[in-house]
Design an enzyme around this catalytic site. Structure first.
Site, PDB file in Angstrom:
ATOM      1  CB  CYS A 218       1.084   6.466  11.347  1.00  0.00           C
ATOM      2  SG  CYS A 218       1.501   8.056  10.683  1.00  0.00           S
TER       3      CYS A 218
ATOM      4  CG  ASN B 192      -3.557   6.355  13.796  1.00  0.00           C
ATOM      5  OD1 ASN B 192      -4.321   7.286  14.051  1.00  0.00           O
ATOM      6  ND2 ASN B 192      -2.434   6.527  13.120  1.00  0.00           N
TER       7      ASN B 192
ATOM      8  CB  CYS C  97       7.506  -4.471   8.700  1.00  0.00           C
ATOM      9  SG  CYS C  97       8.819  -3.572   9.559  1.00  0.00           S
TER      10      CYS C  97
ATOM     11  CB  CYS D  97       6.638  -1.708  16.338  1.00  0.00           C
ATOM     12  SG  CYS D  97       8.312  -1.292  15.787  1.00  0.00           S
TER      13      CYS D  97
ATOM     14  CB  CYS E 263       3.207  -1.170  13.823  1.00  0.00           C
ATOM     15  SG  CYS E 263       3.249  -0.878  12.042  1.00  0.00           S
TER      16      CYS E 263
ATOM     17  CD  GLU F  45      -2.971  -1.088   2.267  1.00  0.00           C
ATOM     18  OE1 GLU F  45      -4.156  -1.342   1.998  1.00  0.00           O
ATOM     19  OE2 GLU F  45      -2.571  -0.854   3.425  1.00  0.00           O
TER      20      GLU F  45
ATOM     21  CB  CYS G 114       2.998   7.808   2.830  1.00  0.00           C
ATOM     22  SG  CYS G 114       3.524   6.630   4.085  1.00  0.00           S
TER      23      CYS G 114
ATOM     24  N   GLY H 280       7.171  -1.442   5.955  1.00  0.00           N
ATOM     25  CA  GLY H 280       8.563  -1.873   5.918  1.00  0.00           C
ATOM     26  C   GLY H 280       9.513  -0.963   6.669  1.00  0.00           C
TER      27      GLY H 280
HETATM   28  N1  SAH Z   1       9.760   1.194   9.879  1.00  0.00           N
HETATM   29  C1  SAH Z   1       9.930   2.624   9.795  1.00  0.00           C
HETATM   30  C2  SAH Z   1       8.966   3.244   8.808  1.00  0.00           C
HETATM   31  C3  SAH Z   1       7.504   3.205   9.233  1.00  0.00           C
HETATM   32  S1  SAH Z   1       6.991   4.832   9.501  1.00  0.00           S
HETATM   33  C4  SAH Z   1       9.800   3.238  11.169  1.00  0.00           C
HETATM   34  O1  SAH Z   1       9.476   2.520  12.103  1.00  0.00           O
HETATM   35  O2  SAH Z   1      10.105   4.411  11.335  1.00  0.00           O
HETATM   36  C5  SAH Z   1       5.480   4.609  10.236  1.00  0.00           C
HETATM   37  C6  SAH Z   1       5.381   5.395  11.524  1.00  0.00           C
HETATM   38  O3  SAH Z   1       4.085   5.161  12.087  1.00  0.00           O
HETATM   39  C7  SAH Z   1       6.400   4.901  12.542  1.00  0.00           C
HETATM   40  O4  SAH Z   1       6.852   5.954  13.350  1.00  0.00           O
HETATM   41  C8  SAH Z   1       5.548   3.945  13.345  1.00  0.00           C
HETATM   42  O5  SAH Z   1       6.096   3.678  14.595  1.00  0.00           O
HETATM   43  C9  SAH Z   1       4.231   4.687  13.410  1.00  0.00           C
HETATM   44  N2  SAH Z   1       3.102   3.834  13.763  1.00  0.00           N
HETATM   45  C10 SAH Z   1       3.010   2.493  13.617  1.00  0.00           C
HETATM   46  N3  SAH Z   1       1.828   2.065  14.082  1.00  0.00           N
HETATM   47  C11 SAH Z   1       1.156   3.134  14.515  1.00  0.00           C
HETATM   48  C12 SAH Z   1      -0.133   3.326  15.088  1.00  0.00           C
HETATM   49  N4  SAH Z   1      -0.958   2.295  15.272  1.00  0.00           N
HETATM   50  N5  SAH Z   1      -0.497   4.577  15.416  1.00  0.00           N
HETATM   51  C13 SAH Z   1       0.331   5.633  15.181  1.00  0.00           C
HETATM   52  N6  SAH Z   1       1.543   5.502  14.645  1.00  0.00           N
HETATM   53  C14 SAH Z   1       1.971   4.275  14.317  1.00  0.00           C
END
Ligand code: SAH
Length: 358
Positions: free
Chosen positions: A336, A293, A113, A117, A120, A93, A106, A162
């Site tokens: 995000c 989120n 990935c 985390c 996520c 996506e 984006c 990723g």
């Molecule tokens: N892997 C890289 C690129 C992803 S960027 C990184 O971790 O930086 C996506 C961003 O959205 C990251 O900062 C991630 O931590 C954040 N993110 C992931 N899940 C989220 C959620 N449920 N709510 C808000 N931010 C989130």
């Protein structure tokens, strides 16, 4: 699959060498680059300033792959999410976030990935594979075509699916194509690479001739806390991530963005805020707070606006440059951490979690 080399997979230097090996002049690479990236034209037969015979030969010797746009969702706030299919049928996506005056794409760097985390959704897919340079820049071509932005300036954030620094070489080839004056011709500062903190790759990035803006997903202020929500922290410790940031070369007036997802009652207390100020004391930093989120299957809650504001205030009072990310496209699950593609997940539990967010 064809055995002909994919011209979308190489930067201009590599393309010039490829052309020279086939007896084509190097300047042809500039012409093809302009067609492909500036105009979004991938059909050799329509590259009208190349002679007819040359167009035929190019099509015999090479091909240009373009990811297929499968589906587009439009959010009430104007955000557009694109489901894109790759040559092997895998899907990713990408998101177009329109704003005035700037437009942002984006894009993803991997299918799934490996970082996992805790908050996520993409992490719940597990790691499937790296994207090729053609697939990374191909998303930009698809989005620019769909939004009529070819040849215009836009921002790129490597914040889709990723971990970009886990796919270092392909991401850097893509960065060279994005910044090439005959490619997308974007200033490097318009490209932001977001990493969870892969420390050795951050040091390597610090030596690159073309350097994108850096964003670091911090999310916690102590090692035990970060170990829990960002598992890679067990390998690359918080202090080493901060140290790599401190040593990262920055242009005048530029800063590293620290992303910090706010999880209700977990990392959003006044103590967390004060520790964050301390951690970043000698880093040229700006903090971008991301109130979670929330989604079914994610074991955290989004904090109240009150808690978010209190956190912001502590940072701002101590002179930290802080902003709260506007959550865009939540209604179409484009925000995000919400990018996930059906049918590619691993465990049944994870599949269930994702389906319940529908
Ligand atoms: N892997 C890289 C690129 C992803 S960027 C990184 O971790 O930086 C996506 C961003 O959205 C990251 O900062 C991630 O931590 C954040 N993110 C992931 N899940 C989220 C959620 N449920 N709510 C808000 N931010 C989130």
């Amino acid at each position: 699959m064809t055995g002909r080399p994919d011209l979308a997979d190489v930067d201009r230097g590599q393309l010039e060498r490829l052309f020279e090996e086939t007896g084509l002049a190097a300047f042809r690479a500039r012409q093809v680059f302009r067609w492909l990236y500036l105009h979004g034209e991938s059909d050799f037969s329509r590259m009208s300033d190349l002679g007819r015979q040359l167009r035929v030969s190019l099509a015999e010797l090479f091909h240009i792959s373009t990811p297929r746009l499968v589906r587009e969702d439009l959010s009430v706030d104007g955000t557009r999410k694109f489901l894109v299919e790759l040559a092997d049928g895998k899907r990713i996506e990408s998101v177009y976030i329109p704003d005035t005056p700037k437009q942002t794409f984006c894009i993803s760097s991997q299918v799934g990935c490996a970082m996992d985390c805790d908050f996520c959704l993409t992490g719940k897919m597990g790691f499937v594979r790296n994207l090729t340079p053609a697939e990374i820049t191909g998303q930009v071509r698809v989005l620019a075509t769909a939004s009529g932005l070819h040849g215009q300036p836009f921002n790129i954030v490597l914040m889709g699916m990723g971990e970009p620094l886990h796919n270092y070489d392909h991401v850097m080839t893509a960065v060279r194509i994005l910044t090439d004056e005959y490619g997308f011709n974007l200033p490097a500062r318009r490209i932001t690479l977001s990493t969870v903190g892969v420390v050795p790759a951050m040091h390597r990035l610090a030596t690159e001739p073309i350097m994108p803006s850096l964003a670091v997903s911090l999310h916690a202020t102590t090692n035990p806390q970060r170990d829990r929500i960002v598992p890679i922290n067990r390998k690359y410790r918080l202090e080493d991530v901060i140290d790599a940031c401190r040593r990262f070369p920055l242009k005048r007036r530029s800063r590293i963005t620290f992303e910090y997802v706010l999880l209700d009652g977990v990392n959003d207390t006044p103590d967390d805020a004060r520790r964050l100020v301390g951690l970043l004391a000698d880093v040229k930093a700006k903090v971008n707070l991301l109130p979670l989120n929330a989604a079914v299957g994610i074991p955290y809650e989004r904090p109240s606006d009150e808690r978010v504001n209190r956190f912001v205030q502590i940072l701002a009072d101590r002179g930290v440059n802080v902003s709260v990310r506007k959550s865009r496209g939540r209604d179409i699950r484009a925000a995000c951490g919400q990018l996930i593609v059906e049918g590619q997940r691993k465990a049944a539990g994870q599949r269930l979690a994702a389906l319940m967010t529908e």
